[in-house]
Design a protein around this motif. Structure first.
Motif, PDB file in Angstrom:
ATOM      1  N   TYR A   5       0.790  -1.444  -0.156  1.00 13.53           N
ATOM      2  CA  TYR A   5      -0.346  -0.216   0.266  1.00 13.53           C
ATOM      3  C   TYR A   5       0.828   0.945   0.103  1.00 13.53           C
ATOM      4  O   TYR A   5       0.346   2.012  -0.474  1.00 13.53           O
ATOM      5  CB  TYR A   5      -1.245  -0.288   1.153  1.00 13.53           C
ATOM      6  N   VAL A   6       1.542   1.400   1.052  1.00 12.13           N
ATOM      7  CA  VAL A   6       2.643   1.792   0.865  1.00 12.13           C
ATOM      8  C   VAL A   6       3.617   2.427  -0.304  1.00 12.13           C
ATOM      9  O   VAL A   6       3.418   4.110  -1.217  1.00 12.13           O
ATOM     10  CB  VAL A   6       3.423   1.828   2.129  1.00 12.13           C
ATOM     11  N   ARG A   7       3.726   1.589  -1.193  1.00  7.64           N
ATOM     12  CA  ARG A   7       4.504   1.372  -2.556  1.00  7.64           C
ATOM     13  C   ARG A   7       3.508   2.455  -3.641  1.00  7.64           C
ATOM     14  O   ARG A   7       3.738   2.872  -4.420  1.00  7.64           O
ATOM     15  CB  ARG A   7       5.159   0.621  -2.940  1.00  7.64           C
ATOM     16  N   LEU A   8       2.080   1.198  -3.217  1.00  7.36           N
ATOM     17  CA  LEU A   8       1.291   2.272  -4.453  1.00  7.36           C
ATOM     18  C   LEU A   8       0.869   3.529  -3.714  1.00  7.36           C
ATOM     19  O   LEU A   8       0.341   4.028  -4.792  1.00  7.36           O
ATOM     20  CB  LEU A   8      -0.285   0.922  -4.324  1.00  7.36           C
ATOM     21  N   THR A   9       0.701   4.020  -3.096  1.00  9.36           N
ATOM     22  CA  THR A   9       0.473   5.617  -2.685  1.00  9.36           C
ATOM     23  C   THR A   9       1.977   6.178  -3.073  1.00  9.36           C
ATOM     24  O   THR A   9       1.569   7.691  -3.656  1.00  9.36           O
ATOM     25  CB  THR A   9       0.692   5.960  -1.320  1.00  9.36           C
ATOM     26  N   ILE A  10       2.574   5.625  -2.788  1.00  9.14           N
ATOM     27  CA  ILE A  10       4.171   6.805  -3.840  1.00  9.14           C
ATOM     28  C   ILE A  10       4.154   6.594  -5.197  1.00  9.14           C
ATOM     29  O   ILE A  10       3.915   7.883  -6.024  1.00  9.14           O
ATOM     30  CB  ILE A  10       5.324   5.702  -3.246  1.00  9.14           C
ATOM     31  N   VAL A  11       3.608   5.455  -5.643  1.00  8.40           N
ATOM     32  CA  VAL A  11       2.807   5.797  -7.203  1.00  8.40           C
ATOM     33  C   VAL A  11       2.109   6.615  -7.538  1.00  8.40           C
ATOM     34  O   VAL A  11       1.994   7.461  -8.835  1.00  8.40           O
ATOM     35  CB  VAL A  11       2.952   3.931  -7.587  1.00  8.40           C
ATOM     36  N   LEU A  12       1.340   6.557  -6.953  1.00  9.98           N
ATOM     37  CA  LEU A  12      -0.316   7.350  -6.970  1.00  9.98           C
ATOM     38  C   LEU A  12       0.158   8.739  -6.657  1.00  9.98           C
ATOM     39  O   LEU A  12       0.028   9.828  -7.612  1.00  9.98           O
ATOM     40  CB  LEU A  12      -1.329   7.078  -6.123  1.00  9.98           C
TER      41      LEU A  12
END
Length: 195
Positions: A5-12
């Motif tokens: 979720y952290v990686r997905l949030t950073i990409v977003l």
């Protein structure tokens, strides 16, 4: 799971930041032909909406005055009403005014001259220090126009500039390696460089 979720949030968030940098100028056409200074001078010889003209009717002080070419391209004259001025040369417009006064029976042999005293302004947009409206004068190039607007900002692209000429719907991209003449009413957009 939390790492995902952290990686997905950073990409977003990175995607949103990059999307914020994108500016849609509408259709852009790359100009490949060299620009001629005489072409811009020819455009300035035709009257446009927004120009201010001095119409002199010799021997008739009450008719001699400064007139605006209205947004529809017409000039309202005493006794003869509105006359189409936009898209015509000063000489053609003067002849039409004289003809109208003669046909209407108001003057027997009118002698009329038309001179532009103030051209339609041009506009500098985007990455210029002071974007805005500026008065046109003959011999302007994109470099002198941007200099009038305070020069380029530190984020400005110094490779290309976008120009939309009066009456056109498409922006044209011009390289800044050569002088690009400016015509009355032009919109100049200084693009932002991204790196």
């Amino acid at each position: 799971m939390i790492g995902r979720y952290v990686r997905l949030t950073i990409v977003l968030l990175a995607g949103l930041q990059l999307a914020g940098c994108y500016t849609d100028y509408g259709p852009v056409e790359v100009e490949t032909r060299p620009v001629s200074v005489s072409t811009a001078a020819g455009v300035a010889s035709y009257l446009q909406a927004g120009d201010k003209v001095r119409i002199t009717v010799y021997g008739e002080e009450s008719l001699t005055a400064d007139y605006d070419v209205n947004p529809a391209g017409y000039v309202s004259m005493p006794l003869i009403g509105a006359i189409k001025g936009a898209g015509r040369t000063q000489t053609e417009f003067g002849r039409d005014i004289a003809s109208r006064y003669r046909r209407g029976g108001f003057l027997q042999d009118p002698n009329v001259t038309v001179a532009v005293i103030q051209f339609k302004p041009f506009y500098v947009l985007g990455e210029a220090t002071s974007p805005g409206e500026y008065p046109f004068r003959s011999g302007l190039t994109v470099h002198t126009a941007v200099a009038m607007a305070g020069g380029f900002t530190y984020r400005a692209s110094k490779s290309f500039v976008l120009i939309r000429h009066t009456g056109e719907e498409v922006w044209k991209e011009y390289p800044l390696t050569e002088p690009v003449p400016i015509a009355p009413g032009d919109l100049i957009r200084v693009r932002e460089r991204y790196f």
